[in-house]
Design a protein around this motif. Sequence first.
Motif, mmCIF file in Angstrom:
data_model
loop_
_atom_site.group_PDB
_atom_site.id
_atom_site.type_symbol
_atom_site.label_atom_id
_atom_site.label_comp_id
_atom_site.label_asym_id
_atom_site.label_seq_id
_atom_site.Cartn_x
_atom_site.Cartn_y
_atom_site.Cartn_z
ATOM 1 N N UNK A 32 -34.023 43.997 29.020
ATOM 2 C CA UNK A 32 -34.964 43.695 27.836
ATOM 3 C C UNK A 32 -34.106 43.180 26.595
ATOM 4 N N UNK A 33 -34.447 42.059 26.322
ATOM 5 C CA UNK A 33 -33.715 41.564 25.103
ATOM 6 C C UNK A 33 -34.122 42.137 23.836
ATOM 7 N N UNK A 34 -33.244 42.824 23.173
ATOM 8 C CA UNK A 34 -33.784 43.631 21.754
ATOM 9 C C UNK A 34 -33.728 42.550 20.477
ATOM 10 N N UNK A 35 -32.927 41.694 20.463
ATOM 11 C CA UNK A 35 -32.563 41.026 19.349
ATOM 12 C C UNK A 35 -33.616 40.533 18.418
ATOM 13 N N UNK A 36 -33.676 40.518 17.253
ATOM 14 C CA UNK A 36 -34.496 39.980 16.322
ATOM 15 C C UNK A 36 -34.073 39.173 15.455
ATOM 16 N N UNK A 37 -34.995 37.991 15.305
ATOM 17 C CA UNK A 37 -34.317 36.835 14.204
ATOM 18 C C UNK A 37 -35.550 36.394 13.766
ATOM 19 N N UNK A 64 -47.280 35.456 10.136
ATOM 20 C CA UNK A 64 -46.702 35.629 9.091
ATOM 21 C C UNK A 64 -45.457 34.719 8.556
ATOM 22 N N UNK A 65 -45.463 34.542 7.366
ATOM 23 C CA UNK A 65 -44.241 33.992 6.874
ATOM 24 C C UNK A 65 -42.965 34.718 7.069
ATOM 25 N N UNK A 66 -43.005 36.167 7.066
ATOM 26 C CA UNK A 66 -41.778 36.797 7.506
ATOM 27 C C UNK A 66 -41.664 37.138 8.838
ATOM 28 N N UNK A 67 -40.924 36.523 9.448
ATOM 29 C CA UNK A 67 -40.762 36.237 10.807
ATOM 30 C C UNK A 67 -39.385 37.429 11.169
ATOM 31 N N UNK A 68 -39.002 38.049 10.257
ATOM 32 C CA UNK A 68 -37.725 38.776 10.490
ATOM 33 C C UNK A 68 -37.802 39.806 11.707
ATOM 34 N N UNK A 69 -39.068 40.050 12.271
ATOM 35 C CA UNK A 69 -39.007 41.232 13.312
ATOM 36 C C UNK A 69 -39.526 40.241 14.467
ATOM 37 N N UNK A 70 -39.412 39.101 14.415
ATOM 38 C CA UNK A 70 -39.879 38.144 15.487
ATOM 39 C C UNK A 70 -38.636 38.369 16.800
ATOM 40 N N UNK A 71 -38.798 38.157 18.091
ATOM 41 C CA UNK A 71 -37.915 38.268 18.979
ATOM 42 C C UNK A 71 -37.229 37.242 19.387
ATOM 43 N N UNK A 97 -35.577 30.166 20.792
ATOM 44 C CA UNK A 97 -36.391 30.225 19.884
ATOM 45 C C UNK A 97 -36.591 31.712 19.455
ATOM 46 N N UNK A 98 -37.668 31.936 18.914
ATOM 47 C CA UNK A 98 -38.250 33.137 18.265
ATOM 48 C C UNK A 98 -39.937 33.362 18.907
ATOM 49 N N UNK A 99 -40.048 34.472 19.289
ATOM 50 C CA UNK A 99 -41.611 34.785 19.571
ATOM 51 C C UNK A 99 -41.885 36.041 18.866
ATOM 52 N N UNK A 104 -42.657 40.428 25.197
ATOM 53 C CA UNK A 104 -41.593 41.143 25.724
ATOM 54 C C UNK A 104 -40.534 39.858 26.487
ATOM 55 N N UNK A 105 -39.244 40.083 26.217
ATOM 56 C CA UNK A 105 -38.148 39.196 26.901
ATOM 57 C C UNK A 105 -37.366 40.007 27.521
ATOM 58 N N UNK A 106 -37.105 39.351 28.727
ATOM 59 C CA UNK A 106 -36.342 39.869 30.020
ATOM 60 C C UNK A 106 -35.393 39.082 30.135
#
Length: 204
Positions: A32-37, A64-71, A97-99, A104-106
């Motif tokens: 599982x990819x755990x990085x957030x961005x 949300x404008x705040x995407x700091x928790x996006x995967x 990109x970001x999700x 979930x990202x594998x």
Amino acid sequence: MFPRDGCNVPEVRFPGFTEAWEQRKLGDCFDERQERSAEGELISVTINEGIKKFSELGRHDNSSENKSHYKKVEVGDIAYNSMRMWQGASGYSPYSGILSPAYTVAIPKCGIDSRFFSYVFKRPQMIHTFQICSQGITSDTWNLKFPAFSEIDTMVPKIEEQLKISEFLTHLDNLIALHQRKLDEMQKYKKSLMQLLLTGIVRI
């Protein structure tokens, strides 16, 4: 695909492939990819078209404008909607990109072709497995997180056969997309001619 229970040799093979497929857990194939961005293009997972850039979908961005928790997603990852995996909402990512955190990202491990598995995950039998392994009381709350995903059994050929199969199926997808574009163009052309011919403006 397989002729009978307990036999790990598919009925239909490309020439040159004879080895049995191995039964493995999806957790043996993916991490599982755990990085957030918060940096990167917003992408989305669709049921029918796989992963698309959000800008291509013609939807209003209500996130949300705040995407700091996006995967974070990288090219070659498989991403899926944790609450819609049982409906086939997964795909191979051709983009970085970001999700949304709802996904979930594998990440494919060594010897795994993620494009091959993107087709495996669309098989009705596998989608049914995702459904029964999803946790929740009703379909509105069914959720397939990575720990449950990782325990699902699958059949895995050698990497060379994975690549051959995914290359063939991708070629078919490209042909279908090409003919779909041609069909769309012809339908627009017909519509334009109907507008002209049926109003008496043009004679042939």
